[in-house]
Scaffold this motif. Sequence first.
Motif, short mmCIF file in Angstrom:
data_model
loop_
_atom_site.label_atom_id
_atom_site.label_comp_id
_atom_site.label_asym_id
_atom_site.label_seq_id
_atom_site.Cartn_x
_atom_site.Cartn_y
_atom_site.Cartn_z
N ARG A 77 0.85 -1.25 0.03
CA ARG A 77 0.11 -0.20 -0.12
C ARG A 77 0.91 1.43 0.10
NH1 ARG A 77 -1.44 4.42 0.49
NH2 ARG A 77 -3.21 5.36 1.73
N LEU A 121 3.22 -2.28 -5.78
CA LEU A 121 2.34 -1.27 -5.81
C LEU A 121 1.25 -1.09 -6.72
CD1 LEU A 121 5.28 1.62 -5.58
CD2 LEU A 121 3.74 1.05 -3.87
N ALA A 127 -2.37 2.61 -4.16
CA ALA A 127 -0.98 2.36 -3.64
C ALA A 127 -0.28 3.91 -3.75
CB ALA A 127 -0.14 1.67 -4.51
N VAL A 129 3.41 6.14 -2.88
CA VAL A 129 5.14 6.19 -2.33
C VAL A 129 5.24 7.58 -1.90
CG1 VAL A 129 7.33 6.40 -3.49
CG2 VAL A 129 5.82 4.86 -4.50
N ILE A 170 -1.13 4.69 -8.71
CA ILE A 170 -0.13 4.89 -7.67
C ILE A 170 0.18 6.34 -7.64
CG2 ILE A 170 2.16 4.43 -7.21
CD1 ILE A 170 2.19 2.13 -9.20
#
Length: 253
Positions: A77, A121, A127, A129, A170
């Motif tokens: 996640r 991801l 998801a 970063v 993402i």
Amino acid sequence: MGNILITGAASGIGAATARLFHARGWKVGLLDINHAALASLAAELGGVWHAELDVIDPVAVQAALADFTALHHGQLRLLFNCAGILQCGNFEQIEMAEHARIVQINVLGLLQMTHAAFPYLKATPNAQVINMGSASGLYGVPHLASYSASKFAVRGLTEALELEWCKHDIRVGDLMPPFVRTPMVFSQRFEAPVMRRLGVKLTAEDIAAVAWQQAQGSAVHRPISLQFKLMYWSGQITPQWLNRLIMGWLSRE
């Protein structure tokens, strides 16, 4: 709830973030090169998953991601790229090997983690970063030249991937704090004038709280502290010569 994998998790911002997300019910994975401190934190959090890792080792990076995500149906996640190092001083007085090490860990290590994390991801709804950026990525900071350069790279990568990976659902963003009261900052033998003028007022827990906000949001850059927010937003509209003037004054010895 979700799962989060944190590099540089053994101390400072990484450890504070691990504690906060764990307390709020997330499944936490810890990565750091400092095995003893990492094991101590993992035990404190009830035996959470952890692995000793040098982020510039591509084979180890692949293995760590595979091991952690295997516990979560191949999904990730949130990847928090928090590992990083700093060396303050006059550029020419810092050994070239140390400049190279800063770039290797802060840039290459982050690139390797993010690249290797992509399939996990992509397999995860919503998801994300989060990259550990810095106020030093806004305008080059004297006495932090290679560190500042590394954070410019983080900023550029964040912006590019935020656009490129949106088609994969993402989100990518970074946190941009000024100086934080962490062991990395307090271990410096050279006090940069800009550090003395701005002060070191933020705590690791302050940054962890913003990481939590970022996990619920979609900002590309998240400047931290009122002082730096004013500098950041004014920097978006003021001419470069004025930004240079301000930084020159803050860095005056």
